[in-house]
Motif scaffolding. Structure first.
Motif, PDB file in Angstrom:
ATOM      1  N   THR A   1      67.302  49.164  45.912  1.00  0.00           N
ATOM      2  CA  THR A   1      68.620  48.521  45.894  1.00  0.00           C
ATOM      3  C   THR A   1      68.653  47.369  46.898  1.00  0.00           C
ATOM      4  O   THR A   1      67.780  47.264  47.759  1.00  0.00           O
ATOM      5  CB  THR A   1      69.739  49.515  46.313  1.00  0.00           C
ATOM      6  OG1 THR A   1      69.417  50.003  47.620  1.00  0.00           O
ATOM      7  CG2 THR A   1      69.879  50.666  45.362  1.00  0.00           C
ATOM      8  N   TYR A   2      69.716  46.573  46.792  1.00  0.00           N
ATOM      9  CA  TYR A   2      69.935  45.498  47.767  1.00  0.00           C
ATOM     10  C   TYR A   2      70.277  46.101  49.116  1.00  0.00           C
ATOM     11  O   TYR A   2      69.772  45.686  50.147  1.00  0.00           O
ATOM     12  CB  TYR A   2      71.104  44.628  47.274  1.00  0.00           C
ATOM     13  CG  TYR A   2      71.490  43.493  48.202  1.00  0.00           C
ATOM     14  CD1 TYR A   2      70.997  42.216  47.985  1.00  0.00           C
ATOM     15  CD2 TYR A   2      72.350  43.692  49.279  1.00  0.00           C
ATOM     16  CE1 TYR A   2      71.351  41.154  48.818  1.00  0.00           C
ATOM     17  CE2 TYR A   2      72.696  42.645  50.127  1.00  0.00           C
ATOM     18  CZ  TYR A   2      72.207  41.381  49.893  1.00  0.00           C
ATOM     19  OH  TYR A   2      72.555  40.340  50.717  1.00  0.00           O
ATOM     20  N   GLN A   3      71.144  47.120  49.081  1.00  0.00           N
ATOM     21  CA  GLN A   3      71.606  47.677  50.348  1.00  0.00           C
ATOM     22  C   GLN A   3      70.467  48.241  51.181  1.00  0.00           C
ATOM     23  O   GLN A   3      70.528  48.264  52.394  1.00  0.00           O
ATOM     24  CB  GLN A   3      72.754  48.676  50.140  1.00  0.00           C
ATOM     25  CG  GLN A   3      72.373  50.010  49.552  1.00  0.00           C
ATOM     26  CD  GLN A   3      71.683  50.897  50.553  1.00  0.00           C
ATOM     27  OE1 GLN A   3      72.040  50.919  51.722  1.00  0.00           O
ATOM     28  NE2 GLN A   3      70.670  51.627  50.103  1.00  0.00           N
TER      29      GLN A   3
ATOM     30  N   SER B   1      75.488  46.047  53.403  1.00  0.00           N
ATOM     31  CA  SER B   1      76.654  45.373  52.819  1.00  0.00           C
ATOM     32  C   SER B   1      77.373  44.677  53.971  1.00  0.00           C
ATOM     33  O   SER B   1      76.888  44.690  55.101  1.00  0.00           O
ATOM     34  CB  SER B   1      77.560  46.414  52.172  1.00  0.00           C
ATOM     35  OG  SER B   1      77.975  47.323  53.183  1.00  0.00           O
TER      36      SER B   1
ATOM     37  N   GLU C   1      75.671  51.299  45.452  1.00  0.00           N
ATOM     38  CA  GLU C   1      75.332  50.213  44.536  1.00  0.00           C
ATOM     39  C   GLU C   1      75.184  50.703  43.092  1.00  0.00           C
ATOM     40  O   GLU C   1      75.495  49.985  42.156  1.00  0.00           O
ATOM     41  CB  GLU C   1      74.000  49.632  45.000  1.00  0.00           C
ATOM     42  CG  GLU C   1      73.829  48.191  44.715  1.00  0.00           C
ATOM     43  CD  GLU C   1      72.651  47.650  45.535  1.00  0.00           C
ATOM     44  OE1 GLU C   1      72.649  47.821  46.768  1.00  0.00           O
ATOM     45  OE2 GLU C   1      71.729  47.104  44.927  1.00  0.00           O
TER      46      GLU C   1
ATOM     47  N   GLU D   1      79.876  51.997  40.275  1.00  0.00           N
ATOM     48  CA  GLU D   1      81.011  51.107  40.529  1.00  0.00           C
ATOM     49  C   GLU D   1      82.218  52.031  40.663  1.00  0.00           C
ATOM     50  O   GLU D   1      82.635  52.645  39.685  1.00  0.00           O
ATOM     51  CB  GLU D   1      81.223  50.144  39.375  1.00  0.00           C
ATOM     52  CG  GLU D   1      79.981  49.377  38.961  1.00  0.00           C
ATOM     53  CD  GLU D   1      79.844  49.314  37.462  1.00  0.00           C
ATOM     54  OE1 GLU D   1      79.894  48.211  36.912  1.00  0.00           O
ATOM     55  OE2 GLU D   1      79.697  50.391  36.838  1.00  0.00           O
TER      56      GLU D   1
END
Ligand code: UDP
Ligand code: LCN
Length: 795
Positions: free
Chosen positions: A473-475, A480, A693, A696
């Protein structure tokens, strides 16, 4: 920001002073983000000072991740934007604020632990920043994790200039490819870029006269005379497309064309995937201590990669069998698993194998028993040397790519990639540093149990040596706005008395790429796909869920089988917080009324566990069952379910409109979350880590905060209430969860992206200085002088 802040403080000295006195009066010198916020909010309420909350000072506090307070100073680590840090200190009496260096901030923080004067300091400082000068870096936070796209853009313009100057790197790169003595792509008849252009033109004209379905063998003699070798495509149509692509690149190397072309070159025929710790096997291992998602991930990854590699090789017109090896530890006392076998074929593949290599003591004797992932460090060097021999013998040469998994596998990937001179990729799965509060600052107190000195040093070595890093993931990389990323947390930290890391890793480095895993589509699919359902397993599942208590592997029965089920399944680690979930449930009478709780985890007899954390969790679970009289509403299955059974259990729970809860204090990614979602279970998962992430919130599932259990229980209870008043609500969330996984988390997408990345990084590695010689030498020293000494200390 600093000027505004200075001005505000000067003009509002009293208001700020009263607030910061409260920080100084806090019961410990280290304040976390939540402490800073809570104190400020309470202060504003009590003094009725709402304007303070709108001020630049409040804005600074909101973005501060931590502070240390001791009169007359307060030091702040402020993160105004994702992955950007500013260190400030405020003199409380003079009301003066100034920016300070990372070193100064960390020194001050350490002084509380060591009691040492910060001026008298000879701590080892680790700094990778000086090596990065002139190296391309991402600038935008939104680009973090899309390294390869950035690299392609940046370097294709450089390639354009270089080609214009007659540079032969690209040509040579296409000439170095061979497989077991078979030359691929180009031969030595072509001597420079001009000749390559001409050969491409002639080949294009020639191929256009042939039938598009004809194959390499039909045109081999002519193409070889022009300078071409196999690898361009299976059919003439495919060859023509690739030749045109290369002509376009030589004309103007556009990033997307370059990516397409490089991704289609035959470069990766064999891979080694390292995962030393745990019980790595195909059956009976999931849920054992240290043995969870990483095993599932790797087995699914291997199956997907083999399929994709085979497909690509076929399309390249090559009859070559891909070779994938998973290299893990051989454990003679294998607990009824296959971990004592030297070789095991991987089911669902043609050729892939697990190769097991033992850990040995200094006398060379094999260590028979399982060893926790926190204690494997002294064995890894010996493991590497023995593994290297096995790998080279099995592949009859070196692999084309080495992938490390978790801190120990990543360290071995570093050692092996250096020795074999192969591209190195790392996958962290879960960086421990962010899982434990103050794991670096108070490392000494935790050392006996966790050996973080070794682990964090190994992490830094692997991160900095890897040619590319895959994250789920981005996180995981950069968090964040509110939360620090797992990799980001390695950028600056201190281990007092051992080392101070001032620039450990830069998350703007283009080596980071997000490639999310999937859930095995054969096993985990929506409950509504009736023809595929394993109804034959239902009597067994029925008995497991609603059967009588059997104190050898279960506790509690579900008195009212009509109620929907709240389901959770995980290893019984402290961090998984299953006992937390039991408590949330136990303390919410409405929820207890609405639903039953089913937990699959660990075993129910603490005396049977070798793992300290697991044994502790087992005892806590029993205590909660007793204290809250849960035996008629909670069913605890202390068994390990194989994947097929687990897959049908998710769907069984969905049949009766149940839900899945993942209550972890922190979850790096969370495979159970995507498994539950694709099965159609509305899923409530922790807001700390990957699930933030994946889901939603309120659409494809819900976030719950494990630190606010009461609130989490309310969110779940409200969901059940809403389902009762709106009969379509459960279906709505269930359907959105399924869609989310189908569109974002599949192994097909994963394999295609990973293979493309491997080719592209391999290319840039060849034609540029991505290798970073200086960093390499620094890492060798760090490994030899720091890591080895620490690892030896564990024996
Ligand atoms: N799992 C399983 N049976 C069990 C316990 C776990 O099949 O009894 C599987 C679960 O379905 C998931 C994996 O183990 O695929 C756990 O992965 P996750 O990422 O959720 O957590 P980890 O254990 O890696 O921290
Ligand atoms: C390790 C973890 O802790 C999980 O969060 C991941 O899902 C798993 O590895 C696979 O990457």
């Amino acid at each position: 920001m600093l000027n505004n802040l200075k001005e505000y403080i000067q003009n509002n000295r009293d208001a700020v002073y009263v607030l910061v006195r409260r920080y100084l009066a806090f019961d410990r010198p280290h304040l976390l983000r939540s402490d800073l916020m809570d104190v400020m909010t309470r202060h504003a309420q009590e003094t009725n000072n709402n304007t303070l909350l709108q001020s630049p000072f409040a804005q600074m506090i909101r973005t501060a991740q931590e502070a240390t307070a001791e009169s007359p100073w307060i030091y702040f680590a402020v993160r105004p934007r994702v992955a950007q840090w500013v260190y400030l200190r405020l003199h409380v009496e003079l009301m003066e604020i100034e920016e300070i260096s990372t070193t100064k901030f960390l020194q001050h923080k350490e002084s509380f632990v060591t009691g040492r004067d910060t001026n008298d300091d000879w701590t080892l400082e680790i700094d990778f920043d000086p090596f990065e000068r002139g190296f391309p870096k991402l600038r935008e936070k939104r680009s973090i994790g899309s390294g390869v796209e950035y690299l392609n853009r940046h370097l294709s313009s450089r390639l354009f200039d270089d080609l214009g100057k007659g540079d032969k790197h690209l040509l040579e790169f296409l000439q170095v490819h061979s497989h077991k003595g078979m030359q691929l792509m180009l031969n030595k008849r072509i001597n420079d870029v001009q000749e390559l252009r001409e050969a491409l033109g002639m080949a294009e004209d020639f191929l256009q006269t042939k039938s598009p379905e004809a194959t390499w063998n039909d045109v081999a003699d002519d193409l070889q005379t022009l300078g071409f070798e196999p690898g361009w495509g299976r059919t003439i149509e495919q060859m023509l497309a690739k030749i045109t692509l290369l002509s376009d690149i030589l004309e103007a190397p556009e990033p997307s064309n370059l990516e397409k072309f490089l991704g289609s070159i035959p470069m990766i025929f064999s891979m080694v995937i390292l995962s030393p710790h745990g019980f790595f096997g195909q059956e009976n291992v999931l849920g054992l201590p240290d043995t969870g998602g990483q095993v599932v991930y790797i087995l699914d990854q291997v199956r997907a990669l083999e399929k994709e590699m085979r497909l690509r090789l076929y399309d390249q017109g090559l009859a070559i069998e891909p070779q994938l090896l998973v290299v893990t530890r051989l454990i003679p006392e294998s607990n009824g698993t296959s971990c004592d076998q030297k070789v095991e074929k991987i089911a669902g593949t043609e050729n892939a194998k697990i190769i097991r290599v033992p850990f040995r003591n200094p006398a060379g004797e094999i260590i028979p028993q399982w060893i926790s992932r926190f204690h494997v460090w002294p064995y890894l060097e010996g493991f590497t040397v023995e593994a290297e021999k096995e790998i080279v013998a099995e592949l009859m040469g070196r692999p084309d790519l080495i992938i490390g998994n978790y801190s120990d596998g990543n360290l071995v990937s570093y050692l092996l990639a250096q020795r074999l001179k192969v591209t190195q990729c790392t996958i962290a799965h879960a960086l421990e540093k962010t899982k434990y509060l103050y794991s670096a600052l108070f490392w000494k107190d935790l050392e006996k149990q966790y050996n973080f000195s070794c682990q964090f040093t190994a992490d830094l070595i692997a991160m900095n040596s890897a040619n590319f890093i895959i994250t789920s993931t981005y996180q995981e990389i950069a968090g964040s706005e509110e939360v620090v990323g797992q990799y980001e947390s390695y950028s600056a930290f201190s281990m007092p008395g051992l080392q101070r890391v001032v620039n450990g890793i830069d998350v703007f480095d283009p080596k980071f790429n997000i490639v999310s895993p999937g859930a095995d589509a054969e096993i985990y699919f929506p409950y509504s796909e009736s023809p595929r359902r394993l109804t034959g397993l239902h009597p067994e599942i029925q008995a497991m869920v609603f059967g009588r208590e059997n104190r050898t592997n279960s506790r509690g029965i579900l008195n009212d089988p009509e109620k929907p089920i709240i389901f959770s399944m995980a290893r019984l680690d402290r961090i998984k917080n299953l006992t937390g979930l039991v408590k949330w449930y136990a303390e919410n009478p409405e929820l207890r009324e609405q639903a039953n709780l089913l937990i699959v985890a660990g075993n129910i007899d603490a005396s049977l566990s070798d793992d300290q954390e697991e044994a502790q969790q087992i005892r806590s679970f029993h205590e909660l069952m007793d204290t809250y009289s849960l035996d008629g509403q909670v069913r605890w299955l202390g068994t390990r379910l194989d994947k097929t059974l687990a897959g049908e259990l998710y769907r069984f729970v969905a049949d009766c409109h149940g839900i899945f809860v993942q209550p972890a204090l922190f979850e790096a990614f969370g495979l159970t979350v995507i498994e539950a979602m694709i099965s159609g279970l509305p899923t409530f998962a922790t807001c700390h880590g990957g699930p933030l992430e994946i889901i939603e919130d309120g659409r494809s599932g819900f976030h719950v905060d494990p630190n606010h259990g009461g609130r989490a229980a309310e969110i779940i209870s409200t969901f059940f209430k809403r389902c009762r008043s709106n009969s379509g609500y459960w279906d709505e969330i269930s359907g959105a969860g399924i869609k989310r996984v189908e569109s974002h988390y599949t192994w097909k997408l994963y394999a295609s992206k990973l293979l493309t990345l491997s080719c592209i990084y391999g290319f840039w590695h060849y034609v540029t200085d991505l290798d970073r010689q200086e960093t390499k030498r620094y890492l060798e020293m760090y490994y030899n002088l720091q890591f080895r000494k620490l690892a030896e200390g564990i024996r």
